[in-house]
Design an enzyme around this catalytic site. Structure first.
Site, PDB file in Angstrom:
ATOM      1  N   GLU A 246       5.084 -12.545   1.306  1.00  0.00           N
ATOM      2  CA  GLU A 246       5.526 -11.668   0.228  1.00  0.00           C
ATOM      3  C   GLU A 246       6.813 -10.949   0.635  1.00  0.00           C
ATOM      4  O   GLU A 246       6.800 -10.073   1.494  1.00  0.00           O
ATOM      5  CB  GLU A 246       4.430 -10.649  -0.095  1.00  0.00           C
TER       6      GLU A 246
ATOM      7  N   HIS B  45       2.677 -12.903  -5.258  1.00  0.00           N
ATOM      8  CA  HIS B  45       1.502 -12.994  -4.394  1.00  0.00           C
ATOM      9  C   HIS B  45       0.893 -14.399  -4.428  1.00  0.00           C
ATOM     10  O   HIS B  45      -0.308 -14.567  -4.618  1.00  0.00           O
ATOM     11  CB  HIS B  45       0.474 -11.948  -4.827  1.00  0.00           C
TER      12      HIS B  45
ATOM     13  N   ASP C 173      -2.060  -9.402   8.507  1.00  0.00           N
ATOM     14  CA  ASP C 173      -1.817  -8.760   7.216  1.00  0.00           C
ATOM     15  C   ASP C 173      -0.837  -7.630   7.477  1.00  0.00           C
ATOM     16  O   ASP C 173      -1.159  -6.445   7.336  1.00  0.00           O
ATOM     17  CB  ASP C 173      -3.110  -8.254   6.588  1.00  0.00           C
TER      18      ASP C 173
ATOM     19  N   HIS D 235      -0.858  -2.559  -4.551  1.00  0.00           N
ATOM     20  CA  HIS D 235      -0.288  -3.472  -5.557  1.00  0.00           C
ATOM     21  C   HIS D 235      -0.272  -2.890  -6.966  1.00  0.00           C
ATOM     22  O   HIS D 235      -0.542  -3.577  -7.953  1.00  0.00           O
ATOM     23  CB  HIS D 235      -1.042  -4.802  -5.555  1.00  0.00           C
TER      24      HIS D 235
ATOM     25  N   ARG E  92       0.809  -1.223   0.000  1.00  0.00           N
ATOM     26  CA  ARG E  92       0.000   0.000   0.000  1.00  0.00           C
ATOM     27  C   ARG E  92       0.839   1.269   0.000  1.00  0.00           C
ATOM     28  O   ARG E  92       1.914   1.313   0.596  1.00  0.00           O
ATOM     29  CB  ARG E  92      -0.945   0.010   1.210  1.00  0.00           C
TER      30      ARG E  92
END
Length: 357
Positions: free
Chosen positions: A322, A188, A257, A110, A85
């Site tokens: 990631e 991803h 996350d 992304h 982000r």
């Protein structure tokens, strides 16, 4: 179907404009097989052996090209120009302000509405490194100046390589730009070492003593120690052990996350994560040249998509590890820089090593 050595190809489908999407499958002859298409560089399948020698697909995928052309949560894609982000979709570089599309609430995620995971890449077998014993494919894409609001033309090459001497999958990223820009590339994949069900029983290790707490839009609020929190994965811990703990950061993200800053040296590949599935015996280690790792526990999978085998993709059906730079780095000067200037070469590598426990 065409074949050459350990690489086979087949037509995966056609784009609305008639361009053929090709699926390449690499087979290292040791039970490790990777399939990828030139739409988004998407890894459609990754077969890995279990303790009994049976290979199973350990990444989430979709049934057809039509499904990948529709909305989906970046399943198996190359992520760019900027993975993760950017707050408000805005950043200033050399005194010039740039506005990106807002495709994740008030933020850019992304790479915007049409990031690298939606683009048509050129794909072909790569020259074999006989010394390393690799089989590989290379994907190439040129991102135009101004694409999704980012400055500068960027030429990107991504290489997927399987070793024929051990069960490893390596990703090498390379990029050059003709104007100053920002760049953060990642992959991803949604991993599930069981090949089915949820990942809550997987044991995860992340060698990181700091992570990035986030605000309601999942933008980092700096760094905080993991000690004494559900974010401490320095010792192997089942993902489900603390995911529903009464911690504000878990509530904000609906689970994990978040970005972890790795405890690592300055150069070369370093361990970023170790994932274990005790029932199957499968183990995956992730090594990277990047400074950070985003661990996402599949919180937003809501059952609206069907996987390649028709299964409903629900919360926790897969997890993402990631490797990347920190989110919102262009707006956070304390984070490592993601600026790429003309004359510089962006290089990054991530190695997945598969084994048995």
């Amino acid at each position: 179907m065409n074949s050459s050595s350990n690489i086979t190809t087949r037509e995966f489908g056609r784009m609305p404009d008639g361009r053929v999407v090709t699926e390449y499958t690499l087979d290292n002859g040791r039970g490790l097989r990777l399939s990828a298409i030139n739409h988004g560089g998407i890894v459609t399948a990754l077969h890995v052996p279990d303790r009994h020698g049976h290979s199973g697909n350990i990444v989430l995928g979709l049934p057809s090209l039509a499904d990948y052309l529709g909305p989906h949560p970046h399943l198996g894609t190359i992520v760019g120009r900027y993975a993760n982000r950017i707050a408000g979709g805005r950043f200033t570089l050399d005194g010039v302000a740039h506005q990106l599309p807002l495709n994740n609430g008030a933020n850019s995620l992304h790479g915007g509405h049409r990031g690298f995971g939606t683009r048509f890449w050129q794909i072909e077998p790569a020259p074999v490194d006989s010394a390393a014993g690799d089989i590989a494919i290379e994907l190439r894409y040129t991102s135009a100046d101004g694409e999704e609001g980012f400055p500068g033309e960027v030429q990107v090459t991504v290489r997927y390589a399987l070793s024929t001497s051990e069960n490893t999958w390596r990703i090498d990223y390379r990029a050059v730009a003709d104007r100053p820009t920002v760049l953060n590339l990642s992959h991803h994949d949604y991993f599930n070492l069981a090949g089915e069900g949820a990942v809550l029983d997987h044991r995860l290790t992340i060698p990181a003593s700091r992570y990035c707490p986030v605000d309601a839009g999942l933008i980092p609020l700096g760094l905080a120690p993991v000690a004494g929190t559900p974010f401490d994965f320095r010792a192997a811990t089942p993902i489900g052990a603390r995911i529903d703990a009464p911690h504000e950061q878990l509530r904000v993200a609906g689970g994990y996350d978040h970005n972890w800053v790795l405890d690592r040296g300055p150069d070369g590949l370093a361990l970023a994560a170790r994932l274990e599935h005790p029932p199957s015996g499968r183990v995956m280690e992730v090594h990277t040249t990047e400074p950070a790792l985003q661990f996402y526990s599949g919180n937003f999978l809501d059952g609206s998509l069907r996987g390649a085998d028709g299964e409903s993709l629900r919360r926790g059906a897969g997890l993402c590890l990631e490797t990347q730079h920190c989110p919102d780095s262009p707006n956070q000067p304390d984070f490592p820089s993601t600026v790429l200037r003309p004359g510089e070469v962006f290089g990054s590598s991530t190695l997945h090593r598969f084994g048995i426990s």
